[in-house]
Design a protein around this motif. Structure first.
Motif, mmCIF file in Angstrom:
data_model
loop_
_atom_site.group_PDB
_atom_site.id
_atom_site.type_symbol
_atom_site.label_atom_id
_atom_site.label_comp_id
_atom_site.label_asym_id
_atom_site.label_seq_id
_atom_site.Cartn_x
_atom_site.Cartn_y
_atom_site.Cartn_z
ATOM 1 N N ASN A 134 -27.039 38.594 120.597
ATOM 2 C CA ASN A 134 -26.880 37.141 120.516
ATOM 3 C C ASN A 134 -25.502 36.707 120.999
ATOM 4 O O ASN A 134 -25.377 35.678 121.684
ATOM 5 C CB ASN A 134 -27.094 36.684 119.073
ATOM 6 C CG ASN A 134 -28.508 36.976 118.584
ATOM 7 O OD1 ASN A 134 -29.437 37.081 119.370
ATOM 8 N ND2 ASN A 134 -28.661 37.119 117.272
ATOM 9 N N ARG A 135 -24.485 37.473 120.660
ATOM 10 C CA ARG A 135 -23.134 37.113 121.089
ATOM 11 C C ARG A 135 -23.001 37.197 122.612
ATOM 12 O O ARG A 135 -22.421 36.303 123.249
ATOM 13 C CB ARG A 135 -22.102 38.018 120.417
ATOM 14 C CG ARG A 135 -20.660 37.645 120.790
ATOM 15 C CD ARG A 135 -19.636 38.341 119.921
ATOM 16 N NE ARG A 135 -19.714 39.794 120.050
ATOM 17 C CZ ARG A 135 -20.160 40.603 119.090
ATOM 18 N NH1 ARG A 135 -20.586 40.093 117.941
ATOM 19 N NH2 ARG A 135 -20.198 41.900 119.269
ATOM 20 N N PHE A 136 -23.539 38.260 123.218
ATOM 21 C CA PHE A 136 -23.451 38.393 124.673
ATOM 22 C C PHE A 136 -24.218 37.274 125.364
ATOM 23 O O PHE A 136 -23.765 36.734 126.372
ATOM 24 C CB PHE A 136 -23.996 39.756 125.106
ATOM 25 C CG PHE A 136 -23.873 40.006 126.589
ATOM 26 C CD1 PHE A 136 -22.661 40.385 127.139
ATOM 27 C CD2 PHE A 136 -24.969 39.833 127.429
ATOM 28 C CE1 PHE A 136 -22.543 40.600 128.509
ATOM 29 C CE2 PHE A 136 -24.865 40.039 128.798
ATOM 30 C CZ PHE A 136 -23.644 40.429 129.340
ATOM 31 N N GLU A 137 -25.373 36.921 124.806
ATOM 32 C CA GLU A 137 -26.136 35.822 125.390
ATOM 33 C C GLU A 137 -25.346 34.526 125.333
ATOM 34 O O GLU A 137 -25.266 33.788 126.327
ATOM 35 C CB GLU A 137 -27.473 35.672 124.665
ATOM 36 C CG GLU A 137 -28.461 36.783 124.975
ATOM 37 C CD GLU A 137 -29.688 36.737 124.083
ATOM 38 O OE1 GLU A 137 -30.693 37.395 124.430
ATOM 39 O OE2 GLU A 137 -29.646 36.050 123.035
ATOM 40 N N ARG A 138 -24.749 34.234 124.187
ATOM 41 C CA ARG A 138 -24.003 32.979 124.041
ATOM 42 C C ARG A 138 -22.779 32.945 124.953
ATOM 43 O O ARG A 138 -22.485 31.911 125.563
ATOM 44 C CB ARG A 138 -23.580 32.789 122.582
ATOM 45 C CG ARG A 138 -24.717 32.468 121.637
ATOM 46 C CD ARG A 138 -24.186 31.999 120.297
ATOM 47 N NE ARG A 138 -23.369 33.016 119.631
ATOM 48 C CZ ARG A 138 -23.820 33.892 118.760
ATOM 49 N NH1 ARG A 138 -25.112 33.892 118.437
ATOM 50 N NH2 ARG A 138 -23.016 34.772 118.193
ATOM 51 N N GLU A 139 -22.060 34.072 125.033
ATOM 52 C CA GLU A 139 -20.780 34.082 125.749
ATOM 53 C C GLU A 139 -20.936 34.259 127.260
ATOM 54 O O GLU A 139 -20.105 33.781 128.023
ATOM 55 C CB GLU A 139 -19.897 35.203 125.190
ATOM 56 C CG GLU A 139 -19.477 34.984 123.746
ATOM 57 C CD GLU A 139 -18.650 36.138 123.194
ATOM 58 O OE1 GLU A 139 -18.464 37.133 123.934
ATOM 59 O OE2 GLU A 139 -18.193 36.048 122.039
ATOM 60 N N VAL A 140 -22.004 34.931 127.692
ATOM 61 C CA VAL A 140 -22.138 35.256 129.119
ATOM 62 C C VAL A 140 -23.383 34.631 129.751
ATOM 63 O O VAL A 140 -23.291 33.943 130.766
ATOM 64 C CB VAL A 140 -22.160 36.791 129.320
ATOM 65 C CG1 VAL A 140 -22.346 37.130 130.798
ATOM 66 C CG2 VAL A 140 -20.888 37.427 128.773
ATOM 67 N N LEU A 141 -24.534 34.859 129.136
ATOM 68 C CA LEU A 141 -25.778 34.478 129.804
ATOM 69 C C LEU A 141 -26.067 32.983 129.741
ATOM 70 O O LEU A 141 -26.552 32.400 130.716
ATOM 71 C CB LEU A 141 -26.952 35.265 129.217
ATOM 72 C CG LEU A 141 -26.855 36.787 129.333
ATOM 73 C CD1 LEU A 141 -28.152 37.431 128.877
ATOM 74 C CD2 LEU A 141 -26.513 37.220 130.761
ATOM 75 N N TYR A 142 -25.799 32.355 128.603
ATOM 76 C CA TYR A 142 -26.036 30.915 128.501
ATOM 77 C C TYR A 142 -25.246 30.149 129.563
ATOM 78 O O TYR A 142 -25.823 29.299 130.272
ATOM 79 C CB TYR A 142 -25.699 30.403 127.103
ATOM 80 C CG TYR A 142 -26.838 30.475 126.116
ATOM 81 C CD1 TYR A 142 -27.536 29.329 125.730
ATOM 82 C CD2 TYR A 142 -27.233 31.688 125.557
ATOM 83 C CE1 TYR A 142 -28.581 29.381 124.824
ATOM 84 C CE2 TYR A 142 -28.275 31.766 124.650
ATOM 85 C CZ TYR A 142 -28.947 30.609 124.289
ATOM 86 O OH TYR A 142 -29.987 30.671 123.393
ATOM 87 N N PRO A 143 -23.938 30.413 129.718
ATOM 88 C CA PRO A 143 -23.203 29.712 130.780
ATOM 89 C C PRO A 143 -23.751 29.999 132.178
ATOM 90 O O PRO A 143 -23.830 29.090 133.014
ATOM 91 C CB PRO A 143 -21.778 30.247 130.614
ATOM 92 C CG PRO A 143 -21.687 30.632 129.169
ATOM 93 C CD PRO A 143 -23.038 31.189 128.844
#
Length: 456
Positions: A332-341
């Motif tokens: 979830n953290r990687f998605e929020r910090e990298v993939l969402y943007p």
């Protein structure tokens, strides 16, 4: 026009024709050690009397798998043995009934005993017996003379029998989802409307998948030593009954296809990157080839029959590999910090989406029960898609796709969630650290273990 992008050991192909279309035979030949070209030249470690018997049976087993592929084009998922073996099989006129009979004869020729001592040789013996049993069962099913049932398919093809579950057991998850997504429309429609807000725009797919797969590979390589020449090609396809597929080519090479015909949500990027690539199917096949085919000359691992116990290990380990590579909140953290943007999505909304999808994931076991009732004739085909919508909260299009999958693959559906549970139980037993879990996981991916031999 074909665009090829190399990054962090990955090879991405973003247009047809397939990268491996013109070089598959060469790749397969390059992947085979000289020992595999003749059973008379097996490695010294395999020259014992019992082992020679298993070597002979193993060669015949490969032939039977390839010959059965003449009658079921889905059956041979991968083969990277000598090209002449495939050519010989294609010339065979053996019927499914004849193949089943030859399979039973081979089973009788194997050494007695189950090999439950946990040694690699014992695991190999059990593997050959169990895989041959599944081959016989699938060949018999193709004759049209056997009675079909979900339990029979699970037991004979996948070496396991998942427990039945009552639909009422999924009500707590459905109730919580109803509270998270209030409204007057059916819950499945509310869930799908919510999920659409987190779809990856088509022009962002490449960037999101590149970042996801690179991170999956990086995390895997921290714990698993991969072959130096491993890589895969990535291709987008449509009109398929699956969301992603790994076509292993041998020589540590794979073609991974992603079905972009249906919308892809942000959480699927890491899921597919891990499941199809690292530490999932691509890693599993590469380690089996390196450890058992090239180093030991065990030819039975140069072929992968789809409807077999090996598929439960393959699918279960690929799904468990997601949690292993991204434990706890790390995904979830990687998605929020990298993939969402990268996808142009708002990471502030990620927390609610993560909770919704965690609940939806728990409902996947309802899909097993729907498939069981459908295969067993307890519900008609017309009820299957509506039940998938109601209990797994799929969209109408996805629910129909899932029915198509059950029609095509039957009890194979258990390999994803039930397989993941069995693999998790194996990996996490008596382990207390990430390093220990990765060690157990690597041991599983490099050994002949099947569901019934996981705890040997």
């Amino acid at each position: 026009m074909k665009r090829v992008i190399k990054a962090a050991g990955l090879l991405f192909v973003l247009a047809a024709p397939l990268l491996f279309g013109g070089c598959e035979s060469k790749t397969a030949q390059d992947a085979i050690s000289p020992e595999l070209m003749s059973l008379k030249a097996m490695p010294a470690a395999n020259k014992g009397k019992g082992d020679m018997s298993m070597d002979t049976v193993a060669r015949e087993y490969v032939a039977l798998v390839l010959e059965l592929g003449n009658h079921d084009k889905r059956y041979v998922d991968a083969f990277y043995g000598p090209a002449e073996w495939r050519e010989q099989a294609q010339q065979s006129g053996a019927s499914p009934a004849k193949i089943a009979q030859r399979g039973r004869t081979l089973l009788a020729q194997l050494p007695r005993g189950e090999g439950a001592d946990g040694s690699l040789e014992g695991l190999r013996l059990h593997y050959l017996k169990t895989q041959l049993g599944a081959l016989v069962a699938h060949a018999e099913s193709l004759t049209g003379e056997t009675e079909r049932s979900f339990a029979k398919e699970a037991r004979e093809l996948y070496d396991t029998l998942p427990p039945k579950q009552d639909f009422a057991s999924f009500e707590p998850q459905l109730q919580e989802l109803a509270e998270l997504l209030p409204g007057d429309r059916p819950l499945s429609e509310r869930v799908q409307a919510f999920r659409r807000e987190f779809e990856i725009p088509s022009d962002k797919l490449q960037a999101v998948f590149t970042a996801s797969i690179e991170e999956c590979r990086l995390r895997t390589k921290q714990y698993i030593s991969l072959p130096d020449n491993e890589h895969f090609a990535l291709e987008y396809v449509s009109d398929k009954p699956w969301s992603g597929y790994n076509w292993y080519r041998g020589g540590s090479h794979s073609l991974i296809q992603v079905n972009s015909g249906l919308p892809i949500t942000i959480d699927r990027a890491i899921d597919l990157g891990c499941h199809e690539g690292y530490p999932g199917h691509h890693t599993y096949n590469a380690l089996l080839e390196q450890s058992l085919v090239q180093e030991r000359g065990w030819v039975e691992y140069s072929v992968y029959p789809l409807f077999s116990p090996q598929s439960l290990i393959a699918e279960g380990s690929a799904n468990y590999g997601i949690d292993l590579a991204f434990p706890g909140e790390e995904k979830n953290r990687f998605e929020r910090e990298v993939l969402y943007p990268l996808a142009g999505l708002d990471p502030q909304r990620a927390q609610k989406y993560e909770r919704v999808m965690a609940l939806v994931d728990k409902l996947s076991f309802a899909g097993n029960e729907i498939a069981r009732q459908y295969i067993d004739g307890e519900i008609p085909g017309a009820q299957v898609a509506p039940l998938f919508e109601k209990y797994t909260l799929m969209s109408p299009a996805k629910a129909l796709q899932r029915k198509d999958f059950v029609d095509a693959y039957g009890a194979y559906v258990i390999n994803y969630n039930w397989g993941k549970k069995l693999v998790a139980d194996y990996v996490e037993q008596d382990t207390s650290s990430a390093e220990e879990r990765w060690q157990r996981f690597t041991k599983l991916l490099s050994s002949p273990r099947l569901p019934s031999s996981l705890h040997w």
